[in-house]
Every structure is written in C-alpha cells, then in structure tokens.
Write a protein that holds these residues in place. Structure first.
Motif, mmCIF file in Angstrom:
data_model
loop_
_atom_site.group_PDB
_atom_site.id
_atom_site.type_symbol
_atom_site.label_atom_id
_atom_site.label_comp_id
_atom_site.label_asym_id
_atom_site.label_seq_id
_atom_site.Cartn_x
_atom_site.Cartn_y
_atom_site.Cartn_z
ATOM 1 N N LYS A 65 12.334 17.228 -35.177
ATOM 2 C CA LYS A 65 11.595 16.434 -36.166
ATOM 3 C C LYS A 65 11.795 14.939 -35.939
ATOM 4 O O LYS A 65 10.856 14.154 -36.065
ATOM 5 C CB LYS A 65 12.029 16.817 -37.577
ATOM 6 N N SER A 85 9.702 13.817 -32.836
ATOM 7 C CA SER A 85 8.268 13.714 -33.101
ATOM 8 C C SER A 85 7.971 12.580 -34.080
ATOM 9 O O SER A 85 6.940 11.911 -33.968
ATOM 10 C CB SER A 85 7.701 15.041 -33.604
ATOM 11 N N GLN A 109 -0.617 11.438 -34.384
ATOM 12 C CA GLN A 109 -0.003 12.774 -34.393
ATOM 13 C C GLN A 109 0.798 12.911 -33.112
ATOM 14 O O GLN A 109 0.356 12.487 -32.054
ATOM 15 C CB GLN A 109 -1.074 13.862 -34.446
ATOM 16 N N SER A 110 1.970 13.539 -33.230
ATOM 17 C CA SER A 110 2.784 13.743 -32.037
ATOM 18 C C SER A 110 3.568 15.033 -32.169
ATOM 19 O O SER A 110 3.783 15.550 -33.255
ATOM 20 C CB SER A 110 3.742 12.571 -31.834
ATOM 21 N N GLY A 111 3.996 15.538 -31.016
ATOM 22 C CA GLY A 111 4.803 16.742 -30.974
ATOM 23 C C GLY A 111 4.926 17.237 -29.551
ATOM 24 O O GLY A 111 4.294 16.713 -28.630
ATOM 25 N N ARG A 112 5.722 18.252 -29.393
ATOM 26 C CA ARG A 112 5.869 18.875 -28.080
ATOM 27 C C ARG A 112 4.788 19.923 -27.906
ATOM 28 O O ARG A 112 4.238 20.433 -28.871
ATOM 29 C CB ARG A 112 7.238 19.511 -27.948
ATOM 30 N N ASP A 127 6.197 23.298 -29.267
ATOM 31 C CA ASP A 127 7.110 23.122 -30.382
ATOM 32 C C ASP A 127 6.360 23.133 -31.697
ATOM 33 O O ASP A 127 5.190 22.771 -31.764
ATOM 34 C CB ASP A 127 7.835 21.786 -30.218
ATOM 35 N N PHE A 172 7.492 21.344 -34.281
ATOM 36 C CA PHE A 172 7.888 20.130 -34.977
ATOM 37 C C PHE A 172 6.909 19.018 -34.641
ATOM 38 O O PHE A 172 7.088 18.280 -33.687
ATOM 39 C CB PHE A 172 9.305 19.720 -34.585
ATOM 40 N N ASN A 173 5.870 18.917 -35.422
ATOM 41 C CA ASN A 173 4.854 17.896 -35.221
ATOM 42 C C ASN A 173 4.940 16.879 -36.349
ATOM 43 O O ASN A 173 5.356 17.201 -37.454
ATOM 44 C CB ASN A 173 3.466 18.513 -35.190
ATOM 45 N N SER A 174 4.523 15.669 -36.062
ATOM 46 C CA SER A 174 4.494 14.614 -37.073
ATOM 47 C C SER A 174 3.119 13.992 -37.110
ATOM 48 O O SER A 174 2.456 13.870 -36.077
ATOM 49 C CB SER A 174 5.511 13.519 -36.765
#
Length: 162
Positions: free
Chosen positions: A54, A57, A138-141, A144, A146-148
C-alpha cells in the motif's frame, strides 16, 4: 515385608501411568501454543507485506501527480479536450525505472476558469487567467491487489485570449 513390597510396586506402576499422562498433556499444550505462535507470526508477515504494498502504490500515485502537474503537454491536451466538452481525455501511462512491475495511469481534466481575485481586481487585470485542472492518478503492481488512486486539483495561470 513381602506385602510392603507389593504395595510399593503397585503404587509405582500407577504413578508411571500418571506421569505419562501428564507429559502427554504438556506435549499437547506445547504443540497448541507453538501452532498459535506460528499462526500469529504468519499473520504479522502478511500484514507487513500488505502495508508495504500500500505504501509503495501510494507513493507511486503521488509521484505521478507531481510529474503531471508540471507536464505542459498533459495540461494543454486537457484544456483543449475541456473546450470541446470532452469529460476526460485519454489517460497517459507511467512506468517506473526502479521497479518494472510498478505502473500507473494519469488523467488530467480541465474544469473551468476560476476567478483570480488577486490578479483581476488588485493588480488591474494583467492579462492572466487562472485555469482549474483535476488530476487523477492510479498506480499499482501488475499482479498486486494494492492499488492507489489519488485525485488532486491544481490551478495554473495562463494568458487571457482576446
């Protein structure tokens, strides 16, 4: 004397059985406590991984917003799209050099012209206007959960068009 030996040996046999039962109960108790300790440490490890995911991200989304605030091409494209009543222009993809699995997207939208009290009224209208934009990052793996997503409004001064 023979009877005393018989009583003593029969008592000793019963005591050995009790000791075995007590040892087995202690072993069972130790096993249960050990299992609970393993469960707790496993849960704590999962929580630490989740917190780290978390945080990564979150910082990636903040980084995307910081880069987008100063990207004139994004702001101009959003302004042109806003003048043609398009809600959100196409999103722009972001990648990170240090982490190939981390990716993000940004959308910039032109909201409206905002009255600039300091420039229009006090200085006497120097020919500038204040434009209000909204940036959604927006970001994340890739693999994964766990996005933000972060949304931030910004204002930019631009020359007034006649």
């Amino acid at each position: 004397m023979n009877t005393a030996m018989t009583k003593y040996s029969s008592r000793q046999g019963r005591q050995d059985g009790v000791v075995l039962l007590v040892v087995l109960m202690l072993l069972l108790l130790t096993t249960i406590v050990g299992y609970q300790v393993m469960e707790t440490s496993s849960l704590e490890a999962r929580m630490a991984v989740a917190r780290q995911g978390k945080e990564v991200s979150f910082h990636a989304a903040e980084s995307i917003i910081d880069q987008s605030k100063n990207d004139q091409n994004l702001l101009v494209n959003a302004f042109v799209a806003g003048l043609s009543n398009s809600a959100w222009p196409d999103s722009t993809a972001f990648t990170f050099v240090d982490d190939a699995d981390l990716a993000g997207r940004v959308e910039v939208r032109y909201i409206d012209e905002v009255a600039t009290l300091g420039n229009d009224l006090v200085i006497g209208n120097p020919g500038l206007r204040s434009l209000h934009f909204e940036i959604r990052a927006q970001s994340g793996r890739v693999d994964d959960r766990f996005n933000s997503q972060h949304i931030q409004g910004i204002k930019r001064l631009a020359p007034k068009l006649l």
